[in-house]
Design an enzyme around this catalytic site. Structure first.
Site, PDB file in Angstrom:
ATOM      1  N   THR A  71      49.794  -8.464  23.807  1.00 48.49           N
ATOM      2  CA  THR A  71      50.924  -8.330  24.737  1.00 48.49           C
ATOM      3  C   THR A  71      51.851  -9.549  24.681  1.00 48.49           C
ATOM      4  OG1 THR A  71      49.109  -7.618  26.164  1.00 48.49           O
ATOM      5  CG2 THR A  71      51.343  -7.457  27.064  1.00 48.49           C
ATOM      6  N   THR A  72      51.262 -10.730  24.809  1.00 45.97           N
ATOM      7  CA  THR A  72      52.054 -11.967  24.890  1.00 45.97           C
ATOM      8  C   THR A  72      52.863 -12.148  23.606  1.00 45.97           C
ATOM      9  OG1 THR A  72      50.143 -12.811  26.066  1.00 45.97           O
ATOM     10  CG2 THR A  72      51.831 -14.413  25.474  1.00 45.97           C
ATOM     11  N   TRP A  73      52.213 -11.890  22.505  1.00 46.00           N
ATOM     12  CA  TRP A  73      52.895 -11.986  21.206  1.00 46.00           C
ATOM     13  C   TRP A  73      54.101 -11.023  21.193  1.00 46.00           C
ATOM     14  CZ3 TRP A  73      50.282 -10.077  16.006  1.00 46.00           C
ATOM     15  CH2 TRP A  73      51.027 -10.527  14.932  1.00 46.00           C
ATOM     16  N   HIS A 157      50.240  -3.580  31.907  1.00 45.74           N
ATOM     17  CA  HIS A 157      48.978  -3.060  31.354  1.00 45.74           C
ATOM     18  C   HIS A 157      48.670  -1.703  31.999  1.00 45.74           C
ATOM     19  CE1 HIS A 157      48.125  -6.698  29.215  1.00 45.74           C
ATOM     20  NE2 HIS A 157      47.735  -7.395  30.241  1.00 45.74           N
ATOM     21  N   ARG A 309      43.427 -18.032  21.484  1.00 41.19           N
ATOM     22  CA  ARG A 309      42.064 -18.311  21.034  1.00 41.19           C
ATOM     23  C   ARG A 309      42.000 -18.380  19.513  1.00 41.19           C
ATOM     24  NH1 ARG A 309      37.347 -15.408  19.719  1.00 41.19           N
ATOM     25  NH2 ARG A 309      38.718 -13.627  19.388  1.00 41.19           N
ATOM     26  N   LYS A 310      42.038 -17.225  18.839  1.00 44.27           N
ATOM     27  CA  LYS A 310      41.969 -17.219  17.367  1.00 44.27           C
ATOM     28  C   LYS A 310      43.139 -16.471  16.741  1.00 44.27           C
ATOM     29  CE  LYS A 310      37.246 -18.117  16.242  1.00 44.27           C
ATOM     30  NZ  LYS A 310      36.051 -17.659  15.532  1.00 44.27           N
ATOM     31  N   GLY A 311      43.564 -15.399  17.407  1.00 43.82           N
ATOM     32  CA  GLY A 311      44.691 -14.643  16.877  1.00 43.82           C
ATOM     33  C   GLY A 311      44.395 -13.993  15.533  1.00 43.82           C
TER      34      GLY A 311
HETATM   35  P1  A3P Z   1      42.188 -13.490  20.496  1.00 42.25           P
HETATM   36  O1  A3P Z   1      41.454 -13.711  21.789  1.00 42.25           O
HETATM   37  O2  A3P Z   1      41.458 -12.546  19.581  1.00 42.25           O
HETATM   38  O3  A3P Z   1      42.561 -14.760  19.829  1.00 42.25           O
HETATM   39  P2  A3P Z   1      47.217 -10.432  25.199  1.00 42.25           P
HETATM   40  O4  A3P Z   1      48.465 -11.212  25.062  1.00 42.25           O
HETATM   41  O5  A3P Z   1      47.395  -8.966  25.223  1.00 42.25           O
HETATM   42  O6  A3P Z   1      46.381 -10.972  26.304  1.00 42.25           O
HETATM   43  O7  A3P Z   1      46.371 -10.664  23.848  1.00 42.25           O
HETATM   44  C1  A3P Z   1      45.796 -11.903  23.593  1.00 42.25           C
HETATM   45  C2  A3P Z   1      45.323 -11.929  22.154  1.00 42.25           C
HETATM   46  O8  A3P Z   1      46.467 -12.037  21.288  1.00 42.25           O
HETATM   47  C3  A3P Z   1      44.455 -13.143  21.892  1.00 42.25           C
HETATM   48  O9  A3P Z   1      43.566 -12.753  20.847  1.00 42.25           O
HETATM   49  C4  A3P Z   1      45.499 -14.132  21.417  1.00 42.25           C
HETATM   50  O10 A3P Z   1      44.974 -15.224  20.705  1.00 42.25           O
HETATM   51  C5  A3P Z   1      46.342 -13.229  20.531  1.00 42.25           C
HETATM   52  N1  A3P Z   1      47.686 -13.785  20.272  1.00 42.25           N
HETATM   53  C6  A3P Z   1      48.500 -14.432  21.129  1.00 42.25           C
HETATM   54  N2  A3P Z   1      49.618 -14.820  20.490  1.00 42.25           N
HETATM   55  C7  A3P Z   1      49.503 -14.405  19.227  1.00 42.25           C
HETATM   56  C8  A3P Z   1      50.343 -14.520  18.070  1.00 42.25           C
HETATM   57  N3  A3P Z   1      51.508 -15.141  18.111  1.00 42.25           N
HETATM   58  N4  A3P Z   1      49.910 -13.962  16.919  1.00 42.25           N
HETATM   59  C9  A3P Z   1      48.728 -13.321  16.862  1.00 42.25           C
HETATM   60  N5  A3P Z   1      47.884 -13.191  17.908  1.00 42.25           N
HETATM   61  C10 A3P Z   1      48.274 -13.727  19.078  1.00 42.25           C
END
Ligand code: A3P
Length: 347
Positions: A71-73, A157, A309-311
């Protein structure tokens, strides 16, 4: 309780709520909706009808996801594509949760909020500026969503059935999905580091919560199904986290066509870099350096990573046991593959 969406709500009671409170130390009361089994903090009941009756504008883009699907991405990608294609808009310094507000976030933070809590929240100064005549107790994020400058980019969500029935006929919706195994691992981490959840149980128990629809927001399968059934609507665009990771330029190019932003190749390439995991992590950690200990479990973050976290796609392989994998595979067959969704589990 009955809501404008037609759903009935009932508070979790007895052993069910006691178990949740034991495993999620941040939880107080939770409400379950019927039909759908959607599960929310009880403060959802204050906002449910306002969100369902929210007046969308034709220029809105709603980003809809089950938690932890990217979502944030996607918020940063879409806001930047629409408002900052040349990466020179000073408004990019405003927190993402203000630029692309999370419409139902008030249910996650309200409850016993005091004036002092409100004053401490970095979002409050933006609320006071953009909503000078409004009362924050009526919903900071809800009212930020209302008063956001056009074109508005709104995060949710919530599934389609809890949002305006005319949503897709009014504005564009981007639905982002992610394979359930990586969602579980990411959601577990999120639930451990954020004190509002305060998850202290095991990985195996968390998997059980997931397959039983007992995590906040409830069943990922039904959430996805509601979007999948609407996938041919011209105002709905469905994306997969794994495709975005595998080839972000291609994914952003397709999004550009859907949004009608008509960006050049250079603009798109720059946005790929600007929204990369590494760049977003660095900016995110710089933006809220002191925000940590009140809302986050800093010890776990030091050990296992923060919000960024890991992405990656496929990290679930480092966490799942054969038993949990078998359980989730069966859940996926029944709740996702059954209506036609196929995920990639690594890239
Ligand atoms: P991980 O916990 O597997 O690292 P949301 O925004 O829906 O909460 O999703 C969070 C997940 O998206 C996390 O996954 C986060 O690290 C990952 N994320 C956030 N920014 C990102 C980016 N720019 N590129 C790829 N993954 C990203």
């Amino acid at each position: 309780m009955k809501f404008a969406s037609g759903h009935e709500g009932s508070l979790l009671a007895g052993a069910e709520i006691e178990k949740q409170r034991k495993d999620f130390e941040g939880y107080k009361d939770l409400v379950r909706l019927t039909p759908g089994r959607w599960l929310f903090p009880s403060a959802y009941t204050q906002y449910a009808d306002k969100i369902y009756n929210f007046e969308h504008k034709s220029s809105d883009v709603v980003i809809m996801t089950y938690p932890k699907c990217g979502t944030t991405w996607t918020q940063e990608i879409i806001w930047t594509m629409r408002n900052n294609p040349d990466l020179n808009n000073p408004k990019d310094q405003i927190p993402l949760m203000v630029r692309a507000p999370f419409i139902e976030a008030d249910m996650l933070v309200s409850g016993e909020q005091t004036e002092e809590d409100f004053a401490k929240n970095p979002v409050s100064q933006f609320f006071l500026k953009t909503c000078p005549d409004k009362n924050w107790r009526d919903g900071v994020y809800l009212q930020l969503s209302e008063t956001s400058e056009e074109p508005r980019t709104i995060k949710t969500h919530l599934p389609f059935s809890l949002l305006s029935p005319s949503l897709l006929d009014t504005c564009k919706v981007v639905y982002v999905a992610r394979n359930p195994k990586d969602v579980i691992v990411s959601y577990l981490h999120h639930s451990r580091i954020i004190k509002m959840h305060g998850y202290v149980g095991t990985f195996e128990d968390f998997v059980q919560y997931f397959v039983d629809d007992d995590l906040l927001y409830g069943p990922y399968g039904s959430h996805m199904k509601e979007a999948w059934e609407r996938r041919d609507h011209p105002n709905l665009y469905m994306m997969f986290y794994e495709d975005m990771k595998a080839d972000p330029y291609k994914a952003f190019k397709q999004l550009d066509v859907f949004l009608g932003t008509e960006l050049t190749e250079t603009q798109l390439q720059n946005i790929v870099k600007y929204t990369s995991f590494g760049e977003m992590k660095t900016r995110g950690e710089k933006q809220f350096p002191g925000d940590s200990s009140e809302h986050f479990n800093v010890d776990i973050m030091k050990k296992d990573g923060g919000f960024f976290r890991k992405g990656q796609s496929g990290d679930w392989k480092n966490k799942f046991t054969p038993e949990s994998e078998a359980k989730v595979d069966e859940w996926i067959r029944e709740n996702m593959t059954s209506f036609g969704v196929n995920f990639k589990y690594s890239i």
